[in-house]
Structure formats: structure tokens, C-alpha cells
Design a protein around this motif. Structure first.
Motif, PDB file in Angstrom:
ATOM      1  N   ILE A 484      13.467 -18.504 -11.999  1.00  0.00           N
ATOM      2  CA  ILE A 484      14.811 -19.010 -11.725  1.00  0.00           C
ATOM      3  C   ILE A 484      15.137 -18.894 -10.239  1.00  0.00           C
ATOM      4  O   ILE A 484      15.758 -19.780  -9.644  1.00  0.00           O
ATOM      5  N   SER A 485      14.696 -17.791  -9.609  1.00  0.00           N
ATOM      6  CA  SER A 485      14.977 -17.563  -8.194  1.00  0.00           C
ATOM      7  C   SER A 485      14.010 -18.313  -7.279  1.00  0.00           C
ATOM      8  O   SER A 485      14.187 -18.299  -6.062  1.00  0.00           O
ATOM      9  N   GLY A 486      12.997 -18.932  -7.871  1.00  0.00           N
ATOM     10  CA  GLY A 486      12.058 -19.714  -7.073  1.00  0.00           C
ATOM     11  C   GLY A 486      11.105 -18.883  -6.240  1.00  0.00           C
ATOM     12  O   GLY A 486      10.709 -19.298  -5.146  1.00  0.00           O
ATOM     13  N   ILE A 487      10.730 -17.695  -6.727  1.00  0.00           N
ATOM     14  CA  ILE A 487       9.807 -16.848  -5.981  1.00  0.00           C
ATOM     15  C   ILE A 487       8.546 -16.612  -6.810  1.00  0.00           C
ATOM     16  O   ILE A 487       8.546 -16.749  -8.030  1.00  0.00           O
ATOM     17  N   ASN A 488       7.480 -16.250  -6.128  1.00  0.00           N
ATOM     18  CA  ASN A 488       6.190 -16.035  -6.777  1.00  0.00           C
ATOM     19  C   ASN A 488       6.238 -14.728  -7.563  1.00  0.00           C
ATOM     20  O   ASN A 488       6.399 -13.649  -6.988  1.00  0.00           O
ATOM     21  N   PRO A 489       6.081 -14.784  -8.897  1.00  0.00           N
ATOM     22  CA  PRO A 489       6.195 -13.545  -9.682  1.00  0.00           C
ATOM     23  C   PRO A 489       5.105 -12.528  -9.342  1.00  0.00           C
ATOM     24  O   PRO A 489       5.352 -11.320  -9.436  1.00  0.00           O
ATOM     25  N   HIS A 490       3.917 -12.991  -8.947  1.00  0.00           N
ATOM     26  CA  HIS A 490       2.852 -12.041  -8.603  1.00  0.00           C
ATOM     27  C   HIS A 490       3.217 -11.250  -7.356  1.00  0.00           C
ATOM     28  O   HIS A 490       3.059 -10.022  -7.306  1.00  0.00           O
ATOM     29  N   VAL A 491       3.727 -11.938  -6.346  1.00  0.00           N
ATOM     30  CA  VAL A 491       4.123 -11.265  -5.103  1.00  0.00           C
ATOM     31  C   VAL A 491       5.250 -10.282  -5.373  1.00  0.00           C
ATOM     32  O   VAL A 491       5.229  -9.133  -4.914  1.00  0.00           O
ATOM     33  N   TRP A 492       6.252 -10.737  -6.149  1.00  0.00           N
ATOM     34  CA  TRP A 492       7.410  -9.874  -6.412  1.00  0.00           C
ATOM     35  C   TRP A 492       7.003  -8.665  -7.249  1.00  0.00           C
ATOM     36  O   TRP A 492       7.419  -7.530  -6.963  1.00  0.00           O
ATOM     37  N   LEU A 493       6.208  -8.858  -8.281  1.00  0.00           N
ATOM     38  CA  LEU A 493       5.793  -7.743  -9.130  1.00  0.00           C
ATOM     39  C   LEU A 493       4.941  -6.743  -8.357  1.00  0.00           C
ATOM     40  O   LEU A 493       5.080  -5.529  -8.526  1.00  0.00           O
ATOM     41  N   THR A 494       4.047  -7.236  -7.504  1.00  0.00           N
ATOM     42  CA  THR A 494       3.212  -6.336  -6.709  1.00  0.00           C
ATOM     43  C   THR A 494       4.077  -5.433  -5.843  1.00  0.00           C
ATOM     44  O   THR A 494       3.903  -4.203  -5.814  1.00  0.00           O
ATOM     45  N   ASP A 495       5.016  -6.046  -5.147  1.00  0.00           N
ATOM     46  CA  ASP A 495       5.893  -5.281  -4.255  1.00  0.00           C
ATOM     47  C   ASP A 495       6.790  -4.326  -5.049  1.00  0.00           C
ATOM     48  O   ASP A 495       6.964  -3.161  -4.677  1.00  0.00           O
ATOM     49  N   THR A 496       7.331  -4.800  -6.161  1.00  0.00           N
ATOM     50  CA  THR A 496       8.257  -3.984  -6.951  1.00  0.00           C
ATOM     51  C   THR A 496       7.543  -2.806  -7.612  1.00  0.00           C
ATOM     52  O   THR A 496       8.059  -1.673  -7.619  1.00  0.00           O
ATOM     53  N   LEU A 497       6.358  -3.039  -8.167  1.00  0.00           N
ATOM     54  CA  LEU A 497       5.609  -1.952  -8.794  1.00  0.00           C
ATOM     55  C   LEU A 497       5.242  -0.883  -7.765  1.00  0.00           C
ATOM     56  O   LEU A 497       5.281   0.320  -8.055  1.00  0.00           O
ATOM     57  N   ALA A 498       4.882  -1.322  -6.553  1.00  0.00           N
ATOM     58  CA  ALA A 498       4.554  -0.354  -5.504  1.00  0.00           C
ATOM     59  C   ALA A 498       5.771   0.503  -5.158  1.00  0.00           C
ATOM     60  O   ALA A 498       5.668   1.726  -4.980  1.00  0.00           O
ATOM     61  N   LYS A 499       6.938  -0.112  -5.077  1.00  0.00           N
ATOM     62  CA  LYS A 499       8.157   0.634  -4.770  1.00  0.00           C
ATOM     63  C   LYS A 499       8.509   1.605  -5.896  1.00  0.00           C
ATOM     64  O   LYS A 499       8.921   2.745  -5.640  1.00  0.00           O
ATOM     65  N   LEU A 500       8.369   1.156  -7.127  1.00  0.00           N
ATOM     66  CA  LEU A 500       8.680   2.023  -8.264  1.00  0.00           C
ATOM     67  C   LEU A 500       7.722   3.209  -8.329  1.00  0.00           C
ATOM     68  O   LEU A 500       8.123   4.339  -8.613  1.00  0.00           O
ATOM     69  N   ALA A 501       6.447   2.953  -8.056  1.00  0.00           N
ATOM     70  CA  ALA A 501       5.468   4.037  -8.078  1.00  0.00           C
ATOM     71  C   ALA A 501       5.771   5.072  -7.003  1.00  0.00           C
ATOM     72  O   ALA A 501       5.506   6.264  -7.176  1.00  0.00           O
ATOM     73  N   ASN A 502       6.369   4.617  -5.910  1.00  0.00           N
ATOM     74  CA  ASN A 502       6.682   5.523  -4.810  1.00  0.00           C
ATOM     75  C   ASN A 502       8.069   6.135  -4.931  1.00  0.00           C
ATOM     76  O   ASN A 502       8.601   6.666  -3.950  1.00  0.00           O
ATOM     77  N   GLY A 503       8.643   6.056  -6.124  1.00  0.00           N
ATOM     78  CA  GLY A 503       9.882   6.778  -6.381  1.00  0.00           C
ATOM     79  C   GLY A 503      11.146   6.085  -5.970  1.00  0.00           C
ATOM     80  O   GLY A 503      12.100   6.742  -5.517  1.00  0.00           O
ATOM     81  N   HIS A 504      11.211   4.762  -6.091  1.00  0.00           N
ATOM     82  CA  HIS A 504      12.453   4.055  -5.771  1.00  0.00           C
ATOM     83  C   HIS A 504      13.581   4.650  -6.611  1.00  0.00           C
ATOM     84  O   HIS A 504      13.434   4.841  -7.825  1.00  0.00           O
ATOM     85  N   PRO A 505      14.734   4.947  -6.010  1.00  0.00           N
ATOM     86  CA  PRO A 505      15.823   5.605  -6.753  1.00  0.00           C
ATOM     87  C   PRO A 505      16.267   4.809  -7.973  1.00  0.00           C
ATOM     88  O   PRO A 505      16.435   3.589  -7.905  1.00  0.00           O
ATOM     89  N   ALA A 506      16.447   5.518  -9.075  1.00  0.00           N
ATOM     90  CA  ALA A 506      16.845   4.865 -10.323  1.00  0.00           C
ATOM     91  C   ALA A 506      18.219   4.218 -10.213  1.00  0.00           C
ATOM     92  O   ALA A 506      18.509   3.237 -10.902  1.00  0.00           O
ATOM     93  N   ASN A 507      19.079   4.777  -9.361  1.00  0.00           N
ATOM     94  CA  ASN A 507      20.427   4.222  -9.222  1.00  0.00           C
ATOM     95  C   ASN A 507      20.485   3.076  -8.215  1.00  0.00           C
ATOM     96  O   ASN A 507      21.570   2.608  -7.862  1.00  0.00           O
ATOM     97  N   ALA A 508      19.340   2.634  -7.739  1.00  0.00           N
ATOM     98  CA  ALA A 508      19.312   1.546  -6.749  1.00  0.00           C
ATOM     99  C   ALA A 508      18.396   0.410  -7.191  1.00  0.00           C
ATOM    100  O   ALA A 508      17.876  -0.329  -6.362  1.00  0.00           O
ATOM    101  N   VAL A 509      18.206   0.252  -8.506  1.00  0.00           N
ATOM    102  CA  VAL A 509      17.330  -0.822  -8.968  1.00  0.00           C
ATOM    103  C   VAL A 509      17.911  -2.200  -8.652  1.00  0.00           C
ATOM    104  O   VAL A 509      17.192  -3.197  -8.623  1.00  0.00           O
ATOM    105  N   GLY A 510      19.225  -2.252  -8.407  1.00  0.00           N
ATOM    106  CA  GLY A 510      19.833  -3.525  -8.030  1.00  0.00           C
ATOM    107  C   GLY A 510      19.236  -4.096  -6.760  1.00  0.00           C
ATOM    108  O   GLY A 510      19.234  -5.317  -6.558  1.00  0.00           O
ATOM    109  N   ASP A 511      18.714  -3.228  -5.894  1.00  0.00           N
ATOM    110  CA  ASP A 511      18.097  -3.699  -4.650  1.00  0.00           C
ATOM    111  C   ASP A 511      16.771  -4.414  -4.897  1.00  0.00           C
ATOM    112  O   ASP A 511      16.253  -5.084  -4.000  1.00  0.00           O
ATOM    113  N   LEU A 512      16.206  -4.234  -6.078  1.00  0.00           N
ATOM    114  CA  LEU A 512      14.911  -4.826  -6.385  1.00  0.00           C
ATOM    115  C   LEU A 512      15.031  -6.167  -7.090  1.00  0.00           C
ATOM    116  O   LEU A 512      14.009  -6.807  -7.355  1.00  0.00           O
TER     117      LEU A 512
END
Length: 519
Positions: A484-512
Motif C-alpha cells: 500500500i505504501s509503495g515500498i519494497n517489502p524485502h528492504v523494509w523487513l530486512t531493516d525492521t528485523l535488524a532494528k527489532l533484534a537490536n532492541g528497538h523500544p517496544a513503545n516506539a514501534v510507530g517509528d517503524l
């Protein structure tokens, strides 16, 4: 071409030469005629295949769109377009054999600028002029770009972490901690996990098929191993899906729909029918500022209580099909108003239109409503309401009277009576779009979001458990929001999974969220 000096003086020799030239000329004419015939046959075949494609497209997008299953249509189109490509190749070969130039392809636009360019020079061997022997100099060049591919290339990332000790005290060892991973102690990078997720939930490739693809390149991965990766990724990604659902609950208007999700029932040795519920928002048709989004939620059944639990304290307009569970929800929750779907009403009458003048007349009037919608799409909510009030309201009111009259004239047990009752019992919800410019004429927005789930269901056949159905809903939510947002899901998932693995704050998931990437 023969010159005068080449002609023989002997009469017999001259006669033989003339006969030989005549035979050669006749053969060339016959060859050209055959080539012209072959080209004509190829052109006729191309025209025939193109007419078949045009007919299929009319079935898909024209008035008879319900007659063909969209997925089956795509398969038919693929086969016919392959045959069309073969016919074009045969025609081009005929033209080349005749010494003509192949027809130039239509301009399909430049290839993306971000792709790597590998240049190859196709040059003459000798830069000496064939006429005078002088040196040739470049006066220009022809440049052609073709899209090439390198099959999926695997590589191994080797991480070295040196350890340091002190020679003086020997009491301290210094080493950088190991980078965080989604699969601790496992072999996949976040990019590989993202690839598996996209292949399974966006490209509809079950894990065992992916394992077969990897095996062709010498990478032996158990399906169960890949399943473990997917499960771990789903655990990390679940809060993002829940955040999207919470955002949707705070909306003033939503679309809702549901589709079956067959799930294995080990106790009975067969499948049971679960449900994937979809909740969507898209305010772009009237210029709304909230980003479009969709969330899927798995449930073991289709009870109306499920939607109530999913929607929480949602208060506003819920645009839906005719499923009775939504009506039960609205009766229990006074803060929810239902807007029903004209497309579903149309389908009821479409099935009867060939044999029923009444059904055909209803379709004609509904088509008038859609024509007005085409004109106002993209304008503000107030403009839409104003135009609908002036032009669509009279159509709706007259149709209501027409249906009431016809219902009294037809058999109560007929399919036509069923179609009329379906519309009349939902008339307040069908009329809601007249007074609110934010409401759409149908629920196609959420139906489009349901379709990828249905495609995945056809390929995977069924989920292995209720938990598997829920993981399906989580990952499908995020991939569909990428689309819907017109972005590559592979690129977004790669970046997001890396951030989550590195402890992205649970109260800031809106930034992802996917819409923040393109904001």
C-alpha cells in the motif's frame, strides 16, 4: 548486376545466360511470395491471439467481470501471451529472412536508474576506410539497454570478534559483544529471513518449494529450519501488527471483510475452517490525510463476537458486505453505523440479468450511481456529498420504490425476490453514502486487501495450526502495508528485523511503520 563487358559475344552462350537469369528471377519472386504469405499468416495469427486477449480483458474489466475467476483468467492470459510472443518471433524471422528490418518495439520507458550498468562495446575490428584506406573516426554510436539477471546469489557473512587481554595484569579480557540476531546462534541474516517471508507471504511460495529452489544452488536447508525462522520473525513482528490494528480502531471509518483460512485439525485428521478478518482504511478517494493501512487477524470461527473483539472501542462507520454478523455487531454497539456495499447488491441481480428484465433494469440504475462516483472520486468529502445529494439521491429513492413495487409482483420464493429483499433489508446502510462524502459506494477497498490472502491460501492449501493462522495474519499485514505504501517489502523487513533484534523500544514501534518510510 551484369555490365556490358560481361556479356558473351556467342549467341548460344548469350541465350543460356538469359535463361539462367530468368530462372533466378523467377525463384526470387517465388521466394518473396512465399515469405509474404508466411508473414501474412504470422500477422493473422498475432491478430487472432490479440483478439482473444482483448476478449479476456473485457471479461475481466468490462460488464461481465463476474463470469471468470480472476486467478484462472491470469493463467489463461499467460498462456495466450506466450503464444503471442511465439507468433511475433516467427514473423520477425520471416522478415529477417526476406532481408527486411524487424519492426521496432514500442517504447516501454527507461530501465530504473539505480540498476547497475555493465557496458559491452561491440566495435569494428579494423578502423581503416574500406574505400580509400584512410583512418576512420567515430561520428556517433547506437546505445541499447537490455534487462539482465543474475540468479539469487548466496554469500556467507563472516563475523570476527577479536579478544584482547592485558600482558601486565592478565585479569581483563576485552571483546565487543556479538551483534544481536533474530535467530541467535543460527545461520540466517535478517536479509535471508526477510527473503523467506516475502517469498512465502507475498509471492505465495510454501517453504518446501523455497527449500527446493535453494537446493539447486547447493544450499541444503530443512523446511522445519526455515519454519523456525518464520516463527521467530513473527514473534518480533507481532507488536507492529497490533500497533496497526490499534491505529485502525481510532479511525472514524473502516472497511471490514473476512475470508476462510483452512487450518489443520490434528485431532480429526482433517482441516477445519478458520477465518482471516481484514480491517482497512483508505481515505485517499476523498483527500483524507490519514495514511492507508490494513490489518489481518486470525480467528477460529466467524462469530460476530470476533469482529467486536478485534475492533475494541471503535466508534464510527463500518463499511461491509451483507454478512449478518456485522448487523449483530451494530445492534450491540450503538456507536457503530454500517455502510453496505452496492457491489454485492449488484452481484445478486447480475446473476439474473439475462433472464430477468427487472434485474437488468436494476443493474442499469446501479451503473448510473457508479458513473457519478467516477466523476467525484478524488474530490473533497463535502464536494462528494453535494454531488451525490443532487444527482445520486433521486436515483436511489426511485430504485427503492421500484424494488418495493416489483417485490409485490414476483414469487416470494424466486431468486429475484431474494435479491430484492437483500437490498431492501439493507437500504439504510446502502443510502449512507448520500449523506457522508467519506463513505464509498462499495467495500472493494478491503476486498482488494483480502485477495493476496486468498492467493496464498490456494498455494499453501491450509495452515498447520491456529497459531500458524495467526502468524500468517501478522506477516501478511506487514507485507500488504508495504504494498500500500509503495515500498519494497524485502528492504523494509530486512531493516525492521535488524532494528527489532537490536532492541528497538517496544513503545516506539510507530517509528517503524511502513508509511513513515515514505512520509
Amino acid at each position: 548486376m551484369l555490365m556490358e563487358a560481361d556479356l558473351p559475344n556467342d549467341v548460344e552462350a548469350l541465350r543460356a545466360l538469359v535463361l539462367e537469369q530468368s530462372r533466378t528471377l523467377a525463384e526470387e519472386r517465388a521466394a518473396r511470395a512465399n515469405l509474404a504469405l508466411a508473414k501474412g499468416e504470422a500477422d493473422a495469427e498475432i491478430e487472432r491471439l490479440q483478439s482473444i486477449i482483448d476478449a479476456f480483458m473485457r471479461h475481466r474489466f468490462g460488464r461481465k467481470s463476474e463470469q471468470l475467476d480472476p486467478d484462472q483468467l491470469e493463467l489463461c492470459l499467460e498462456d495466450i501471451e506466450i503464444a503471442l510472443g511465439q507468433a511475433r518471433a516467427a514473423r520477425d524471422a520471416v522478415i529477417t529472412k526476406a532481408g527486411g528490418e524487424r519492426p521496432r518495439k514500442a517504447n516501454r520507458g527507461a530501465l530504473p536508474a539505480h540498476l547497475e550498468r555493465i557496458e559491452q562495446i561491440v566495435d569494428v575490428d579494423d578502423r581503416t576506410c574500406p574505400c580509400c584506406g584512410g583512418a576512420l573516426h567515430q561520428i556517433g554510436e547506437d546505445v541499447a539497454e537490455r534487462l539482465d539477471v543474475v540468479p539469487t546469489t548466496f554469500r556467507v557473512l563472516v563475523t570476527r570478534r577479536p579478544r584482547y587481554g592485558c600482558r601486565s595484569c592478565e585479569g581483563a579480557i576485552v571483546q565487543v559483544p556479538a551483534p544481536a540476531r533474530i535467530v541467535e546462534g543460527g545461520i540466517p541474516t535478517e536479509a535471508l529471513i526477510a527473503q523467506v517471508l516475502v517469498a512465502k507471504y507475498a509471492d505465495h511460495l510454501p517453504l518446501y518449494r523455497q527449500a527446493q529452489i535453494y537446493a539447486r544452488q547447493g544450499i541444503q536447508l530443512d523446511r522445519s529450519t526455515m519454519a523456525d525462522w518464520v516463527g521467530r520473525a513473527a514473534w518480533y513482528l507481532r507488536p507492529l501488527r497490533d500497533h496497526i490494528l490499534e491505529r485502525l480502531r481510532r479511525s472514524e471509518r473502516l472497511f471490514a471483510d473476512e475470508t476462510t483460512a483452512p487450518v489443520l485439525d490434528p485431532g480429526r485428521g482433517r482441516t477445519k475452517t478458520g477465518q482471516l478478518w481484514a480491517y482497512a482504511r483508505d481515505d485517499r478517494p476523498w483527500g483524507g490525510e490519514d495514511p492507508p493501512m490494513v490489518a489481518y487477524v486470525y480467528a477460529a470461527d466467524r462469530k460476530s463476537e470476533r469482529a467486536e473483539a478485534h475492533l475494541g472501542d471503535f466508534a464510527g462507520i463500518l463499511q461491509v458486505d451483507g454478512f449478518s454478523g456485522y448487523a449483530a455487531l451494530a445492534r450491540r454497539r450503538q456507536q457503530v453505523s454500517l455502510a453496505f456495499c452496492w457491489s454485492h447488491v449488484r452481484r445478486k441481480f447480475y446473476e439474473l440479468a439475462e433472464s430477468s428484465p427487472v434485474a437488468a433494469e436494476v443493474l442499469r440504475r446501479i451503473a448510473m450511481l457508479y458513473a457519478i462516483e467516477d466523476e467525484v472520486r478524488g474530490t473533497s468529502a463535502e464536494q462528494r456529498r453535494t454531488v451525490r445529494s443532487k444527482r445520486a439521491r433521486v436515483i436511489v429513492d426511485d430504485l427503492h420504490v421500484y424494488l418495493e413495487v416489483r417485490l409485490r409482483q414476483v414469487s416470494a420464493k424466486s431468486k429475484l425476490a431474494d435479491a430484492i429483499r437483500y437490498a431492501l433489508t439493507r437500504w439504510p446502510g446502502l443510502s449512507l453514502f448520500l449523506d457522508d462524502g467519506r463513505v464509498e459506494l462499495d467495500s472493494n477497498t478491503v476486498e482488494r486487501s483480502i485477495r493476496p490472502v486468498a492467493l496464498n491460501r490456494k498455494n499453501a492449501l491450509f495452515a498447520g495450526s491456529d497459531e500458524g493462522g495467526d502468524n500468517w495474519a501478522v506477516i501478511a499485514t506487514l507485507i500488504e502495508n508495504c504494498k500500500i505504501s509503495g515500498i519494497n517489502p524485502h528492504v523494509w523487513l530486512t531493516d525492521t528485523l535488524a532494528k527489532l533484534a537490536n532492541g528497538h523500544p517496544a513503545n516506539a514501534v510507530g517509528d517503524l511503520m511502513t508509511w513513515t518510510t515514505v512520509a
